[in-house]
Design a protein around this motif. Sequence first.
Motif, PDB file in Angstrom:
ATOM      1  N   ARG A 109      32.250  44.907  48.213  1.00 58.85           N
ATOM      2  CA  ARG A 109      33.274  43.887  48.446  1.00 58.85           C
ATOM      3  C   ARG A 109      33.143  43.272  49.837  1.00 58.85           C
ATOM      4  O   ARG A 109      33.586  42.141  50.064  1.00 58.85           O
ATOM      5  CB  ARG A 109      34.671  44.486  48.239  1.00 58.85           C
ATOM      6  CG  ARG A 109      34.989  44.777  46.777  1.00 58.85           C
ATOM      7  CD  ARG A 109      36.280  45.577  46.635  1.00 58.85           C
ATOM      8  NE  ARG A 109      37.427  44.815  47.095  1.00 58.85           N
ATOM      9  CZ  ARG A 109      38.136  43.979  46.327  1.00 58.85           C
ATOM     10  NH1 ARG A 109      37.808  43.794  45.069  1.00 58.85           N
ATOM     11  NH2 ARG A 109      39.177  43.342  46.815  1.00 58.85           N
ATOM     12  N   PHE A 128      34.072  42.290  38.071  1.00 60.08           N
ATOM     13  CA  PHE A 128      35.054  43.270  38.520  1.00 60.08           C
ATOM     14  C   PHE A 128      35.317  44.346  37.462  1.00 60.08           C
ATOM     15  O   PHE A 128      35.061  44.157  36.276  1.00 60.08           O
ATOM     16  CB  PHE A 128      36.374  42.568  38.856  1.00 60.08           C
ATOM     17  CG  PHE A 128      36.287  41.597  40.004  1.00 60.08           C
ATOM     18  CD1 PHE A 128      36.540  42.003  41.307  1.00 60.08           C
ATOM     19  CD2 PHE A 128      35.943  40.271  39.778  1.00 60.08           C
ATOM     20  CE1 PHE A 128      36.468  41.105  42.362  1.00 60.08           C
ATOM     21  CE2 PHE A 128      35.861  39.364  40.829  1.00 60.08           C
ATOM     22  CZ  PHE A 128      36.117  39.783  42.123  1.00 60.08           C
ATOM     23  N   ASN A 186      38.184  45.315  36.314  1.00 60.06           N
ATOM     24  CA  ASN A 186      39.240  44.941  35.371  1.00 60.06           C
ATOM     25  C   ASN A 186      39.134  43.485  34.909  1.00 60.06           C
ATOM     26  O   ASN A 186      40.145  42.835  34.646  1.00 60.06           O
ATOM     27  CB  ASN A 186      40.615  45.217  35.986  1.00 60.06           C
ATOM     28  CG  ASN A 186      40.865  46.697  36.171  1.00 60.06           C
ATOM     29  OD1 ASN A 186      40.673  47.470  35.242  1.00 60.06           O
ATOM     30  ND2 ASN A 186      41.259  47.111  37.368  1.00 60.06           N
ATOM     31  N   ASN A 203      39.313  40.446  35.484  1.00 57.49           N
ATOM     32  CA  ASN A 203      39.846  39.332  36.286  1.00 57.49           C
ATOM     33  C   ASN A 203      39.666  37.973  35.615  1.00 57.49           C
ATOM     34  O   ASN A 203      39.332  36.984  36.269  1.00 57.49           O
ATOM     35  CB  ASN A 203      39.200  39.312  37.683  1.00 57.49           C
ATOM     36  CG  ASN A 203      39.726  40.415  38.578  1.00 57.49           C
ATOM     37  OD1 ASN A 203      40.238  41.417  38.103  1.00 57.49           O
ATOM     38  ND2 ASN A 203      39.588  40.240  39.876  1.00 57.49           N
ATOM     39  N   ASN A 220      37.208  30.037  30.941  1.00 57.81           N
ATOM     40  CA  ASN A 220      36.993  31.013  32.010  1.00 57.81           C
ATOM     41  C   ASN A 220      35.593  30.904  32.593  1.00 57.81           C
ATOM     42  O   ASN A 220      35.397  30.996  33.803  1.00 57.81           O
ATOM     43  CB  ASN A 220      37.220  32.437  31.479  1.00 57.81           C
ATOM     44  CG  ASN A 220      38.629  32.936  31.696  1.00 57.81           C
ATOM     45  OD1 ASN A 220      39.005  33.311  32.795  1.00 57.81           O
ATOM     46  ND2 ASN A 220      39.425  32.915  30.629  1.00 57.81           N
ATOM     47  N   GLN A 258      35.800  41.113  26.826  1.00 53.88           N
ATOM     48  CA  GLN A 258      36.292  40.492  28.062  1.00 53.88           C
ATOM     49  C   GLN A 258      35.288  40.678  29.198  1.00 53.88           C
ATOM     50  O   GLN A 258      35.035  39.752  29.973  1.00 53.88           O
ATOM     51  CB  GLN A 258      37.642  41.093  28.454  1.00 53.88           C
ATOM     52  CG  GLN A 258      38.790  40.689  27.550  1.00 53.88           C
ATOM     53  CD  GLN A 258      40.105  41.235  28.034  1.00 53.88           C
ATOM     54  OE1 GLN A 258      40.588  40.907  29.115  1.00 53.88           O
ATOM     55  NE2 GLN A 258      40.720  42.101  27.236  1.00 53.88           N
ATOM     56  N   GLN A 259      34.707  41.873  29.290  1.00 55.02           N
ATOM     57  CA  GLN A 259      33.747  42.097  30.361  1.00 55.02           C
ATOM     58  C   GLN A 259      32.486  41.278  30.141  1.00 55.02           C
ATOM     59  O   GLN A 259      31.860  40.815  31.097  1.00 55.02           O
ATOM     60  CB  GLN A 259      33.420  43.591  30.481  1.00 55.02           C
ATOM     61  CG  GLN A 259      32.679  43.974  31.752  1.00 55.02           C
ATOM     62  CD  GLN A 259      33.458  43.666  33.024  1.00 55.02           C
ATOM     63  OE1 GLN A 259      33.699  42.488  33.348  1.00 55.02           O
ATOM     64  NE2 GLN A 259      33.855  44.693  33.745  1.00 55.02           N
ATOM     65  N   ALA A 290      33.179  37.985  31.444  1.00 54.62           N
ATOM     66  CA  ALA A 290      33.092  38.014  32.899  1.00 54.62           C
ATOM     67  C   ALA A 290      31.636  37.941  33.373  1.00 54.62           C
ATOM     68  O   ALA A 290      31.331  37.298  34.383  1.00 54.62           O
ATOM     69  CB  ALA A 290      33.762  39.280  33.435  1.00 54.62           C
TER      70      ALA A 290
END
Length: 248
Positions: free
Chosen positions: A53, A89, A91, A93, A103, A148-149, A152
């Motif tokens: 990060r 991430f 989770n 995001n 997205n 979802q991942q 992402a």
Amino acid sequence: MEDRNTLVEFKDVCKTYKNGEIVILDHFNFDFLQGETHVICGRSGAGKSTLIRCINYLEKIDSGEILVEGNTVNRHTATSVRKRIAMVFQNFNLFPNMTALENVTFGPIESLHKSKKEVVESGKMFLEKVGLADRMDSKPSQLSGGQQQRVAIARALNMFPDMILFDEPTSALDPEMVGEVIDIMEELADEKRSMIVVTHEMGFAREAAHRISFMENGTFIETADPNEFFNHPKHESVARFIRQIQTV
């Protein structure tokens, strides 16, 4: 190992919490290389997520210097760094009110100021790449955690980044969904994309990593290729860690 250029460089970096009581990075020096999948592992609380990060200034270092492609990371350069260093991430995001395709296209349109037509075209391509061609109009609530991942990951790819940071990308997933995300990440590794991956998935590390680093006491106490790391660990902490994961 073939010669690879340095993409991210840590120079004598220190990072602490609670007014110096908790040391995360202790005069940390390391080069992360272009075209390399670098896995960071270690026990919970070792500072692995904080380390990555710091690269795109989601965490601020106390002292030292981090360079991305030779340019210092600081509050003045953070925006430009985040355009080149994407992050996946723990989770997901994702924006809950946007579809998968929205997205995936939001960042390139808003941050990179690319044309919507161009971004939608590449976004569809990357959603297809991660196996979600039929879920482009679905919102996150209509998708499983694994899906979802994967959205992402497609979002990160659609920024056409120089490097992707993965922060425990499977830790929030049900066990049966882990494999579908790992498969995509292994494919990206095969494509020689530059990736730093914080993970407990040692099967992925063994199969896909160019180098594996074990983090402890604010630094990497051991860095090696998968064969050396798993079969000939030099540090007792690493040997103990490997014994523990082999008995799970």
